[in-house]
Design a protein around this motif. Structure first.
Motif, PDB file in Angstrom:
ATOM      1  N   ASN A  40       0.848  -1.182   0.000  1.00 30.00           N
ATOM      2  CA  ASN A  40       0.000   0.000   0.000  1.00 30.00           C
ATOM      3  C   ASN A  40       0.889   1.240   0.000  1.00 30.00           C
ATOM      4  O   ASN A  40       1.375   1.681   1.044  1.00 30.00           O
ATOM      5  CB  ASN A  40      -0.920  -0.006   1.225  1.00 30.00           C
ATOM      6  CG  ASN A  40      -1.821  -1.225   1.248  1.00 30.00           C
ATOM      7  OD1 ASN A  40      -2.546  -1.486   0.305  1.00 30.00           O
ATOM      8  ND2 ASN A  40      -1.755  -1.994   2.316  1.00 30.00           N
ATOM      9  N   GLY A  41       1.131   1.786  -1.201  1.00 27.02           N
ATOM     10  CA  GLY A  41       2.063   2.893  -1.366  1.00 27.02           C
ATOM     11  C   GLY A  41       1.697   4.148  -0.608  1.00 27.02           C
ATOM     12  O   GLY A  41       2.564   4.865  -0.128  1.00 27.02           O
ATOM     13  N   GLY A  42       0.422   4.454  -0.477  1.00 24.60           N
ATOM     14  CA  GLY A  42      -0.003   5.655   0.229  1.00 24.60           C
ATOM     15  C   GLY A  42      -0.056   5.480   1.722  1.00 24.60           C
ATOM     16  O   GLY A  42      -0.090   6.455   2.471  1.00 24.60           O
ATOM     17  N   SER A  43      -0.070   4.240   2.187  1.00 22.86           N
ATOM     18  CA  SER A  43      -0.134   3.952   3.621  1.00 22.86           C
ATOM     19  C   SER A  43       1.207   3.496   4.188  1.00 22.86           C
ATOM     20  O   SER A  43       1.331   3.324   5.394  1.00 22.86           O
ATOM     21  CB  SER A  43      -1.162   2.840   3.898  1.00 22.86           C
ATOM     22  OG  SER A  43      -2.419   3.156   3.376  1.00 22.86           O
ATOM     23  N   ASN A  44       2.184   3.249   3.285  1.00 23.58           N
ATOM     24  CA  ASN A  44       3.507   2.770   3.709  1.00 23.58           C
ATOM     25  C   ASN A  44       3.411   1.484   4.528  1.00 23.58           C
ATOM     26  O   ASN A  44       4.084   1.319   5.546  1.00 23.58           O
ATOM     27  CB  ASN A  44       4.258   3.857   4.492  1.00 23.58           C
ATOM     28  CG  ASN A  44       4.471   5.091   3.659  1.00 23.58           C
ATOM     29  OD1 ASN A  44       4.622   5.011   2.443  1.00 23.58           O
ATOM     30  ND2 ASN A  44       4.460   6.246   4.294  1.00 23.58           N
ATOM     31  N   ASN A  45       2.560   0.553   4.045  1.00 21.47           N
ATOM     32  CA  ASN A  45       2.415  -0.719   4.741  1.00 21.47           C
ATOM     33  C   ASN A  45       2.005  -1.820   3.771  1.00 21.47           C
ATOM     34  O   ASN A  45       1.832  -1.581   2.577  1.00 21.47           O
ATOM     35  CB  ASN A  45       1.427  -0.589   5.908  1.00 21.47           C
ATOM     36  CG  ASN A  45       0.037  -0.193   5.473  1.00 21.47           C
ATOM     37  OD1 ASN A  45      -0.462  -0.600   4.423  1.00 21.47           O
ATOM     38  ND2 ASN A  45      -0.632   0.616   6.279  1.00 21.47           N
ATOM     39  N   VAL A  46       1.871  -3.012   4.321  1.00 19.83           N
ATOM     40  CA  VAL A  46       1.465  -4.188   3.545  1.00 19.83           C
ATOM     41  C   VAL A  46       0.257  -4.808   4.227  1.00 19.83           C
ATOM     42  O   VAL A  46       0.274  -5.049   5.440  1.00 19.83           O
ATOM     43  CB  VAL A  46       2.622  -5.218   3.451  1.00 19.83           C
ATOM     44  CG1 VAL A  46       2.157  -6.506   2.791  1.00 19.83           C
ATOM     45  CG2 VAL A  46       3.812  -4.620   2.700  1.00 19.83           C
ATOM     46  N   SER A  47      -0.793  -5.047   3.451  1.00 13.89           N
ATOM     47  CA  SER A  47      -1.972  -5.751   3.951  1.00 13.89           C
ATOM     48  C   SER A  47      -1.841  -7.223   3.615  1.00 13.89           C
ATOM     49  O   SER A  47      -1.288  -7.587   2.578  1.00 13.89           O
ATOM     50  CB  SER A  47      -3.249  -5.210   3.296  1.00 13.89           C
ATOM     51  OG  SER A  47      -3.474  -3.871   3.639  1.00 13.89           O
ATOM     52  N   VAL A  48      -2.381  -8.074   4.494  1.00 13.34           N
ATOM     53  CA  VAL A  48      -2.369  -9.518   4.279  1.00 13.34           C
ATOM     54  C   VAL A  48      -3.811  -9.985   4.132  1.00 13.34           C
ATOM     55  O   VAL A  48      -4.650  -9.732   5.000  1.00 13.34           O
ATOM     56  CB  VAL A  48      -1.679 -10.252   5.447  1.00 13.34           C
ATOM     57  CG1 VAL A  48      -1.649 -11.757   5.184  1.00 13.34           C
ATOM     58  CG2 VAL A  48      -0.274  -9.705   5.676  1.00 13.34           C
ATOM     59  N   ILE A  49      -4.089 -10.666   3.015  1.00 13.87           N
ATOM     60  CA  ILE A  49      -5.432 -11.170   2.732  1.00 13.87           C
ATOM     61  C   ILE A  49      -5.443 -12.680   2.910  1.00 13.87           C
ATOM     62  O   ILE A  49      -4.587 -13.384   2.381  1.00 13.87           O
ATOM     63  CB  ILE A  49      -5.862 -10.820   1.293  1.00 13.87           C
ATOM     64  CG1 ILE A  49      -5.945  -9.301   1.124  1.00 13.87           C
ATOM     65  CG2 ILE A  49      -7.187 -11.490   0.929  1.00 13.87           C
ATOM     66  CD1 ILE A  49      -6.166  -8.859  -0.315  1.00 13.87           C
ATOM     67  N   ASP A  50      -6.432 -13.177   3.664  1.00  5.75           N
ATOM     68  CA  ASP A  50      -6.685 -14.612   3.777  1.00  5.75           C
ATOM     69  C   ASP A  50      -7.462 -14.995   2.520  1.00  5.75           C
ATOM     70  O   ASP A  50      -8.595 -14.535   2.315  1.00  5.75           O
ATOM     71  CB  ASP A  50      -7.502 -14.891   5.038  1.00  5.75           C
ATOM     72  CG  ASP A  50      -7.844 -16.348   5.213  1.00  5.75           C
ATOM     73  OD1 ASP A  50      -8.070 -17.064   4.214  1.00  5.75           O
ATOM     74  OD2 ASP A  50      -7.910 -16.791   6.374  1.00  5.75           O
ATOM     75  N   THR A  51      -6.879 -15.825   1.663  1.00  7.45           N
ATOM     76  CA  THR A  51      -7.519 -16.149   0.387  1.00  7.45           C
ATOM     77  C   THR A  51      -8.711 -17.099   0.534  1.00  7.45           C
ATOM     78  O   THR A  51      -9.502 -17.229  -0.400  1.00  7.45           O
ATOM     79  CB  THR A  51      -6.506 -16.732  -0.612  1.00  7.45           C
ATOM     80  OG1 THR A  51      -5.934 -17.911  -0.051  1.00  7.45           O
ATOM     81  CG2 THR A  51      -5.410 -15.715  -0.935  1.00  7.45           C
ATOM     82  N   ALA A  52      -8.865 -17.749   1.686  1.00 11.83           N
ATOM     83  CA  ALA A  52     -10.029 -18.609   1.900  1.00 11.83           C
ATOM     84  C   ALA A  52     -11.275 -17.776   2.166  1.00 11.83           C
ATOM     85  O   ALA A  52     -12.381 -18.129   1.740  1.00 11.83           O
ATOM     86  CB  ALA A  52      -9.778 -19.575   3.054  1.00 11.83           C
ATOM     87  N   THR A  53     -11.097 -16.639   2.863  1.00 11.49           N
ATOM     88  CA  THR A  53     -12.237 -15.789   3.218  1.00 11.49           C
ATOM     89  C   THR A  53     -12.246 -14.470   2.452  1.00 11.49           C
ATOM     90  O   THR A  53     -13.228 -13.731   2.513  1.00 11.49           O
ATOM     91  CB  THR A  53     -12.215 -15.472   4.723  1.00 11.49           C
ATOM     92  OG1 THR A  53     -11.011 -14.751   5.023  1.00 11.49           O
ATOM     93  CG2 THR A  53     -12.291 -16.742   5.556  1.00 11.49           C
ATOM     94  N   ASN A  54     -11.149 -14.169   1.747  1.00  9.01           N
ATOM     95  CA  ASN A  54     -10.978 -12.896   1.049  1.00  9.01           C
ATOM     96  C   ASN A  54     -11.213 -11.700   1.964  1.00  9.01           C
ATOM     97  O   ASN A  54     -11.928 -10.750   1.626  1.00  9.01           O
ATOM     98  CB  ASN A  54     -11.840 -12.824  -0.213  1.00  9.01           C
ATOM     99  CG  ASN A  54     -11.248 -13.655  -1.323  1.00  9.01           C
ATOM    100  OD1 ASN A  54     -10.054 -13.890  -1.368  1.00  9.01           O
ATOM    101  ND2 ASN A  54     -12.096 -14.108  -2.224  1.00  9.01           N
ATOM    102  N   THR A  55     -10.613 -11.784   3.141  1.00  7.73           N
ATOM    103  CA  THR A  55     -10.648 -10.685   4.101  1.00  7.73           C
ATOM    104  C   THR A  55      -9.222 -10.376   4.548  1.00  7.73           C
ATOM    105  O   THR A  55      -8.352 -11.253   4.536  1.00  7.73           O
ATOM    106  CB  THR A  55     -11.492 -11.028   5.344  1.00  7.73           C
ATOM    107  OG1 THR A  55     -10.960 -12.219   5.949  1.00  7.73           O
ATOM    108  CG2 THR A  55     -12.955 -11.251   4.988  1.00  7.73           C
ATOM    109  N   VAL A  56      -9.005  -9.130   4.949  1.00  5.91           N
ATOM    110  CA  VAL A  56      -7.707  -8.729   5.487  1.00  5.91           C
ATOM    111  C   VAL A  56      -7.587  -9.289   6.893  1.00  5.91           C
ATOM    112  O   VAL A  56      -8.523  -9.210   7.690  1.00  5.91           O
ATOM    113  CB  VAL A  56      -7.565  -7.192   5.487  1.00  5.91           C
ATOM    114  CG1 VAL A  56      -6.284  -6.756   6.175  1.00  5.91           C
ATOM    115  CG2 VAL A  56      -7.608  -6.656   4.063  1.00  5.91           C
ATOM    116  N   VAL A  57      -6.419  -9.882   7.172  1.00  2.06           N
ATOM    117  CA  VAL A  57      -6.178 -10.436   8.500  1.00  2.06           C
ATOM    118  C   VAL A  57      -5.118  -9.615   9.217  1.00  2.06           C
ATOM    119  O   VAL A  57      -4.146  -9.176   8.611  1.00  2.06           O
ATOM    120  CB  VAL A  57      -5.748 -11.926   8.437  1.00  2.06           C
ATOM    121  CG1 VAL A  57      -6.885 -12.779   7.916  1.00  2.06           C
ATOM    122  CG2 VAL A  57      -4.514 -12.116   7.595  1.00  2.06           C
ATOM    123  N   GLY A  58      -5.334  -9.402  10.509  1.00  6.34           N
ATOM    124  CA  GLY A  58      -4.363  -8.671  11.306  1.00  6.34           C
ATOM    125  C   GLY A  58      -4.260  -7.209  10.902  1.00  6.34           C
ATOM    126  O   GLY A  58      -5.000  -6.704  10.062  1.00  6.34           O
TER     127      GLY A  58
END
Length: 154
Positions: free
Chosen positions: A118-136
Motif C-alpha cells: 500500500n504505497g499511500g499507507s507505507n504498509n502491507v496488507s495480508v489477505i486470507d484467500t479462503a475468506t478474502n478478508t484482510v487479517v491482522g
C-alpha cells in the motif's frame, strides 16, 4: 517515460503498461489501468479470450494463486483488491478494502495468503484467500512500497 503520479502526490516508477502475468493454466491476465478492467489472453493461441473483466479503478498488478483458480488484482485508484475466478473469468465477491494506493500483490506458495503493498499507507496488507478478508493489522514498511515477492518456501 515519466513516473505515474497518484493521489496524495506519490509518484510510482514508470512502467510499460499493461502488466501481464501468466497463470499456471493456459491464460495470462493483463491489468488495463486506464480501462479499469483485466484482459485474458489464451497463451496457446496468443489471442484475447472474451470481453475484458471489469474491476476497480486503475488496476495495476495481478497475482494468480498456485492452483490457478483465482487472480488477485490491485486497484490503485480504488484502494482495494478484486478477485477473479479464473474458471469463469468473472469477479467474485466484493472488492477487498486494503490500504491507500495498493500497487503490488504476491501469493504465498501454499495459496493461503495474498500480500499487498500500500504505497499511500507505507504498509502491507495480508489477505486470507479462503475468506478474502484482510487479517491482522497492516505491516509497516518503508515509504511508498511498490513491489512484493515471496520466497518459494513462503
Amino acid at each position: 517515460m515519466a513516473g505515474l503520479t497518484m493521489l496524495a502526490g506519490l509518484t510510482l516508477p514508470a512502467i510499460a503498461p499493461p502488466l501481464a502475468w501468466a497463470s499456471p493454466g493456459p491464460n495470462a491476465y493483463v491489468a488495463n489501468g486506464v480501462s479499469n478492467n483485466v484482459s485474458v489472453i489464451d497463451t496457446a493461441a496468443n489471442t484475447v479470450v472474451g470481453s475484458p473483466i471489469p474491476v476497480g479503478n486503475n488496476p495495476l498488478d495481478v497475482a494468480i494463486t498456485p492452483n490457478g483458480q483465482r487472480a488477485y488484482v490491485t486497484n490503485v485508484g480504488a484502494n482495494n483488491v478484486s478477485v477473479i475466478d479464473t474458471v469463469t473469468n468473472t469477479v467474485v465477491g466484493s472488492p477487498i478494502p486494503v490500504g491507500s494506493l495498493p500497487a503490488g500483490v504476491a501469493i504465498t506458495p501454499n495459496g493461503q495468503r495474498a500480500y499487498v503493498t500500500n504505497g499511500g499507507s507505507n504498509n502491507v496488507s495480508v489477505i486470507d484467500t479462503a475468506t478474502n478478508t484482510v487479517v491482522g493489522s497492516p505491516i509497516p514498511v518503508g515509504n511508498n512500497p511498490f513491489g512484493v515477492a515471496i520466497t518459494p518456501n513462503g
